[in-house]
Each structure stands twice: as C-alpha cells, then as structure tokens.
Design an enzyme around this catalytic site. Structure first.
Site, mmCIF file in Angstrom:
data_model
loop_
_atom_site.group_PDB
_atom_site.id
_atom_site.type_symbol
_atom_site.label_atom_id
_atom_site.label_comp_id
_atom_site.label_asym_id
_atom_site.label_seq_id
_atom_site.Cartn_x
_atom_site.Cartn_y
_atom_site.Cartn_z
ATOM 1 C CE LYS A 95 8.979 -24.578 53.542
ATOM 2 N NZ LYS A 95 8.683 -25.455 52.392
ATOM 3 C CD GLU A 116 -6.072 -18.070 56.670
ATOM 4 O OE1 GLU A 116 -6.943 -18.953 56.808
ATOM 5 O OE2 GLU A 116 -6.301 -16.865 56.892
ATOM 6 C CD GLU A 154 -8.112 -30.490 55.285
ATOM 7 O OE1 GLU A 154 -7.036 -30.690 55.861
ATOM 8 O OE2 GLU A 154 -8.390 -29.408 54.749
ATOM 9 C CB CYS A 156 -8.042 -24.825 52.775
ATOM 10 S SG CYS A 156 -8.209 -23.218 52.003
HETATM 11 P P1 NAD Z 1 1.820 -29.042 55.255
HETATM 12 O O1 NAD Z 1 1.458 -28.461 56.550
HETATM 13 O O2 NAD Z 1 2.372 -30.419 55.228
HETATM 14 O O3 NAD Z 1 2.882 -28.140 54.497
HETATM 15 C C1 NAD Z 1 2.683 -26.764 54.276
HETATM 16 C C2 NAD Z 1 4.037 -26.081 54.176
HETATM 17 O O4 NAD Z 1 4.694 -26.140 55.438
HETATM 18 C C3 NAD Z 1 4.996 -26.695 53.169
HETATM 19 O O5 NAD Z 1 5.674 -25.650 52.505
HETATM 20 C C4 NAD Z 1 5.943 -27.480 54.052
HETATM 21 O O6 NAD Z 1 7.216 -27.697 53.473
HETATM 22 C C5 NAD Z 1 6.040 -26.557 55.254
HETATM 23 N N1 NAD Z 1 6.532 -27.188 56.484
HETATM 24 C C6 NAD Z 1 6.679 -28.505 56.781
HETATM 25 N N2 NAD Z 1 7.162 -28.653 58.025
HETATM 26 C C7 NAD Z 1 7.310 -27.418 58.543
HETATM 27 C C8 NAD Z 1 7.741 -26.896 59.796
HETATM 28 N N3 NAD Z 1 8.106 -27.711 60.792
HETATM 29 N N4 NAD Z 1 7.752 -25.584 59.974
HETATM 30 C C9 NAD Z 1 7.356 -24.736 58.995
HETATM 31 N N5 NAD Z 1 6.942 -25.151 57.792
HETATM 32 C C10 NAD Z 1 6.922 -26.481 57.557
HETATM 33 O O7 NAD Z 1 0.501 -28.937 54.395
HETATM 34 P P2 NAD Z 1 0.223 -29.562 52.972
HETATM 35 O O8 NAD Z 1 -0.050 -31.014 53.139
HETATM 36 O O9 NAD Z 1 1.293 -29.106 52.038
HETATM 37 O O10 NAD Z 1 -1.135 -28.794 52.567
HETATM 38 C C11 NAD Z 1 -2.402 -29.282 52.792
HETATM 39 C C12 NAD Z 1 -3.025 -28.626 54.005
HETATM 40 O O11 NAD Z 1 -3.040 -27.208 53.865
HETATM 41 C C13 NAD Z 1 -4.482 -29.009 54.218
HETATM 42 O O12 NAD Z 1 -4.721 -29.290 55.560
HETATM 43 C C14 NAD Z 1 -5.243 -27.771 53.797
HETATM 44 O O13 NAD Z 1 -6.525 -27.638 54.358
HETATM 45 C C15 NAD Z 1 -4.326 -26.691 54.232
HETATM 46 N N6 NAD Z 1 -4.612 -25.448 53.517
HETATM 47 C C16 NAD Z 1 -5.181 -24.420 54.206
HETATM 48 C C17 NAD Z 1 -5.524 -23.242 53.564
HETATM 49 C C18 NAD Z 1 -6.161 -22.096 54.290
HETATM 50 O O14 NAD Z 1 -6.176 -20.990 53.757
HETATM 51 N N7 NAD Z 1 -6.687 -22.281 55.475
HETATM 52 C C19 NAD Z 1 -5.253 -23.114 52.208
HETATM 53 C C20 NAD Z 1 -4.676 -24.170 51.532
HETATM 54 C C21 NAD Z 1 -4.344 -25.344 52.207
#
Ligand code: NAD
Length: 466
Positions: free
Chosen positions: A168, A241, A370, A275
């Site tokens: 997804k 992650e 962040e 991230c």
């Molecule tokens: P997000 O958590 O809003 O979304 C991530 C994904 O989760 C999307 O595909 C979203 O549709 C899905 N999602 C939303 N609600 C959900 C639910 N209830 N259950 C399951 N999935 C759901 O994050 P974002 O704003 O898209 O991304 C930015 C964040 O990601 C930042 O905090 C960044 O640090 C983190 N990030 C972490 C890493 C790592 O490897 N640690 C890598 C990249 C990004």
C-alpha cells in the site's frame, strides 16, 4: 499521464473509485489514480493468501532467481519510473532515477543474502537446528518521501523468505509504485505481489485483517502506534520504521568547510524529507560562526525548482499538508532564532528554500519536533558532554552523527548516542546488507541485512533425540 492500475491476483485493474494525484511543483493534477475499495483490498489479501503455499514451497534458489529478474526489469525501466516519481514526489529527476536504480539494486542485493539452517547442537543426546519459515501474507505500507526505495527494503526480503505481499503506497505518491507493479506483473505467479492504492482510508482494514501475518510499516510515529494496536489482536509480526529527530554533533576539531558540505547534504537531500536527515545540528562554540556561514552560503547557492528542470538541486515539499506544517515551524522558529537569508523559489508549487536558523535552542518546535522539511536549526554548545545529553533528550532514536578529525574521539561519543545508527563524518547512508532500525519511539525491529531478512520469517527449532 494516465492508465495506472491496481495489481490484484496477477491482473491489472481499475479502482472501484478514482483520486487525483497532484504534482507538488505545479500544484496541478498530474494523473487520475485508481483508488481501491474495501472489496478490492479484501480480494488482494485473498489472492496473496491463495498464492502463499506454492510460493513458500518453491526452492529458495527459484525465489532468488525471481528477484534478479525483477531487478533487471526495474533497472531497464529506471528512467521511466524516475520521470513518474519526480512528477508525483517532487525530487530532482537525477535523484528519482537514482531511486529507481537503488530499488533494482536492493532486489539484487537481497537475492544474495543467506537464509540457511543453523546447527545449534550435534551431540550424543540430541541434534538441534534452527530454520526460518515464511510467515504468510505480509502487508507493506510506505510513506511519500521515498516511495520506491522504501519498498526496496521490504519487497525483496519478504518474497525471498517465501511470503506473499500486499503493498500500500502513500495516497499522494502511488503512481511510480503502480507503474512498477505493471512492469513486474508477469515476473511472479499471480497473487504473490499485489498493490492497492488508497486515499489514506484502507490502512486500518489492511493492518487489522486476520489473514495478514505481518506488517512492515514505514511512516510517522503517530500512525505507527495505530498499526501496533491493530497488530495486537492477532499478535501479528511487526516491523516499524518511524519518525526521527536526528542530531549531528560537530566537535571543535573538524575541517569546517569539508564537514559543512556533508552536513548540508545530510540535512537537505530530498528537501529534508528524509527520516534520517540531520534535523538538529550541535556545533562547538569555537567554530559556530564559521559553520553557520558555510552552511548559509550553501543554502543561498542551492537551486530550488521543478525536479524535471535541468540543474534543480532541491524540489518542493511533497504535499500541501507538509508544506503548511514546515511553514508553521519556520514561523515559530523566527520567534526565538535568527532565520538566515536563502535562495529564491518558484512562485508556484510547495517550495521552501533550504533555510538555516541560528541562535536557537531546545524549547522551539524546530528543535524539539521532527520538521521533515528543508529547515535546519544550528545550536551552539561549549561542552561535548552537554551536547551529547541534549542530543539524547528526545523520544526519537533513529539516526545520529558525530563529526571530528579524530576517529577515536568521535567513536567515544558515537557509542553513547541513543540511536539505531550513528554515522561518523557522514549522515544518512543505507545499504541492503547493513541493518537499519530505530531506537526508542523511532521504531521496532530492523530492516535490511540478515537481521532484516530474518524479520520476515518465523524461527523454527527442530530438536531431535539421537
Ligand atoms: P504516515 O504515517 O502519515 O503515513 C505512512 C503510511 O501509512 C501511508 O501509506 C498512509 O496511508 C498509511 N496509513 C495511514 N493511516 C494508517 C493506519 N491507520 N494504519 C495503517 N496505515 C496507515 O507518514 P507520512 O506522513 O506519509 O510519512 C512521513 C513520516 O514517515 C515521517 O515521520 C518520517 O520520519 C517517517 N519515515 C520513517 C522512515 C524510517 O525508515 N524510519 C522512512 C521514511 C519516513
């Protein structure tokens, strides 16, 4: 740009609904994207469940071969995938094509990792060995900053271990992933890999579904908590992650100019939407002004624009919500710190120029939260012990770095940083064979490397009497 399709049970299909994907550099609609219904999600999970036994039963050599075939296909289409990625995500074309190539490299590199049985005891009383069994259907959920390469640490190990997957992508960056699905459709038996795009509404159903054995999630810490709750009912396996607020500590003995260029890249690559970007920079007071001035010169010289334009170094923020959030954090930072002049940005699009904020400290949003955008707080310290304590004073623990011309001195501080990865004289480097995971609220478990591969398996012990 059109004709994007979901991948369900080996077939490309339209979504039961549609949604617009916006180009963040122009704010124009880039493409109509299929949006899966709950019924389509259920069919994707059912297809993965049906495909699982035969895929798991294959000799691992066959699965290694399939990963290499997929690597070749992605590599051959990296330019096309990169063009789509730039237009939906915003990053410069060179970086986007590089991301597609890195995805191909991940398939190849994971294909080489061992997944062997291990003899634990071979004695007079018993013969004990461990082996790694696949888990079943794995949900792979990713965010919008690196839509392709984030899947590079998930799809190859999941499939190599014998699992089937439902992918997804994030709602604002589904297109390159769907294009990848169309390319790989015939490289695997139907149902082994499925892709559903949603409008941020199917994550809950996917993670709570009883036929999902494991969730590999990359995203924010807030959503990570929800995923953990959803997994708790069936005790699903989980790799998270999550977010980070990486500190970089610059000791007083560095070559300022050289370090500044590495730090600038570590903070501003992908317009800070990384991230493991440098998100807080602690600089010794004796070199503070010199470091700020080097970083500020680099910020002023950076070319910000549409990623499709030749010469662009930094693209826009990926979506309006993130753009507004970073602008708010910047406005807040201006109250307590000094915001330095930077480069120009195009009049339209979600652009924020790389910005250095000096004379700022903890207690401001820019330092404590962040920011996930191109704004870097530069904080002065006098005692490295104090910098270390301040770097560790966060609920996050993803990455960190120490910068020094004395490796032994750098190592002394690196080992005491509460982070999953600490780099020395660099920041942000990842590779398929190097494990990566967050400490504290930055995550759970690891990805990449043999440890990351193991997380897509169940350890089984065979303990035989002799
Ligand atoms: P997000 O958590 O809003 O979304 C991530 C994904 O989760 C999307 O595909 C979203 O549709 C899905 N999602 C939303 N609600 C959900 C639910 N209830 N259950 C399951 N999935 C759901 O994050 P974002 O704003 O898209 O991304 C930015 C964040 O990601 C930042 O905090 C960044 O640090 C983190 N990030 C972490 C890493 C790592 O490897 N640690 C890598 C990249 C990004």
């Amino acid at each position: 740009m059109d004709n994007f399709k979901l991948l369900i049970n080996g077939r490309l299909e339209a979504g039961d609904a549609q949604m617009d994907v916006i180009n963040p550099a122009t704010e124009q609609v880039l493409a109509a994207c299929p949006r899966a219904s709950r019924a389509q999600l259920d069919r994707a999970i059912a297809a993965a469940k049906t495909a699982y036994p035969a895929w798991a039963a294959k000799d691992i050599a066959e699965r290694r071969k399939a990963l290499n075939v997929m690597a070749d296909i992605i590599e051959a289409n990296a330019d096309m995938l990169g063009r789509i990625l730039t237009q939906e995500q915003g990053k410069p074309l060179k970086d986007a094509v590089g991301e597609a190539r890195a995805l191909a490299a991940n398939f190849r590199d994971f294909a080489k990792l061992p997944l062997d049985e291990k003899i634990i005891e071979d004695g007079a009383k018993r013969h004990v060995k461990t082996r790694r069994r696949p888990l079943g259907v794995v949900a792979l959920i990713v965010p919008w900053n690196f839509p392709l390469v984030t899947l590079g640490s998930k799809i190859p190990p999941a499939l190599l271990a014998g699992n089937t997957v439902v992918i997804k992508p994030a709602p604002t960056t589904p297109l390159a992933t769907l294009a990848m699905g169309a390319l790989l459709k015939d490289a695997l038996p139907p149902g082994v890999m499925n892709i559903v795009a949603d409008a941020n509404d199917l994550g809950g159903a996917l993670t709570a579904h009883p036929d999902i054995a494991k969730i590999s999630f990359t995203g924010s810490t807030a959503t990570g908590r929800k995923v953990m709750e959803a997994a708790s009912h069936d005790i699903k396996r989980l790799t998270l992650e999550l977010g980070g607020n990486d500190a970089a500590i610059v000791l007083d003995d560095v070559d300022v100019k050289k370090s500044a260029s590495g730090i600038f890249a570590g903070a501003f690559r992908n317009s800070g939407q990384v991230c493991i970007a440098v998100k807080r920079l602690y600089v010794h007071e004796s070199i503070y002004d010199a470091m700020v001035s080097e970083l500020s010169a680099l910020a002023k010289a950076a070319v910000v624009g549409d990623g499709l334009e030749q010469g662009t170094q930094l693209g826009p923020l990926q979506n309006r919500m993130q753009y507004e959030k970073v602008k708010e954090i910047l406005a807040d930072a201006a109250k307590s710190g000094t915001v330095l002049e930077t480069s120009a940005v195009p009049p339209r699009g979600y652009f924020i120029a790389p910005t250095i904020v000096r004379d700022i400290a903890e207690g401001s949003r820019l330092v404590d939260e962040e920011q996930f955008g191109p704004v870097l707080p530069v904080i002065s310290y006098s005692d490295p012990e104090d910098a270390l304590a301040r770097a560790n004073a966060t609920p996050y623990g993803l990455g960190a770095s120490v910068w020094s011309s004395d490796p032994a001195r750098a190592l002394k501080y690196a080992q005491r940083l509460e982070a999953g990865t600490v780099w020395i004289n660099k920041h942000s480097e990842l590779a398929a064979h190097i494990p990566f995971g967050g400490a504290k609220q930055s995550g759970l478990g690891v990805e990449r490397g043999e440890e990351g591969l193991a997380e897509f398996t169940q350890l089984q012990v065979i303990n035989a009497a002799v």
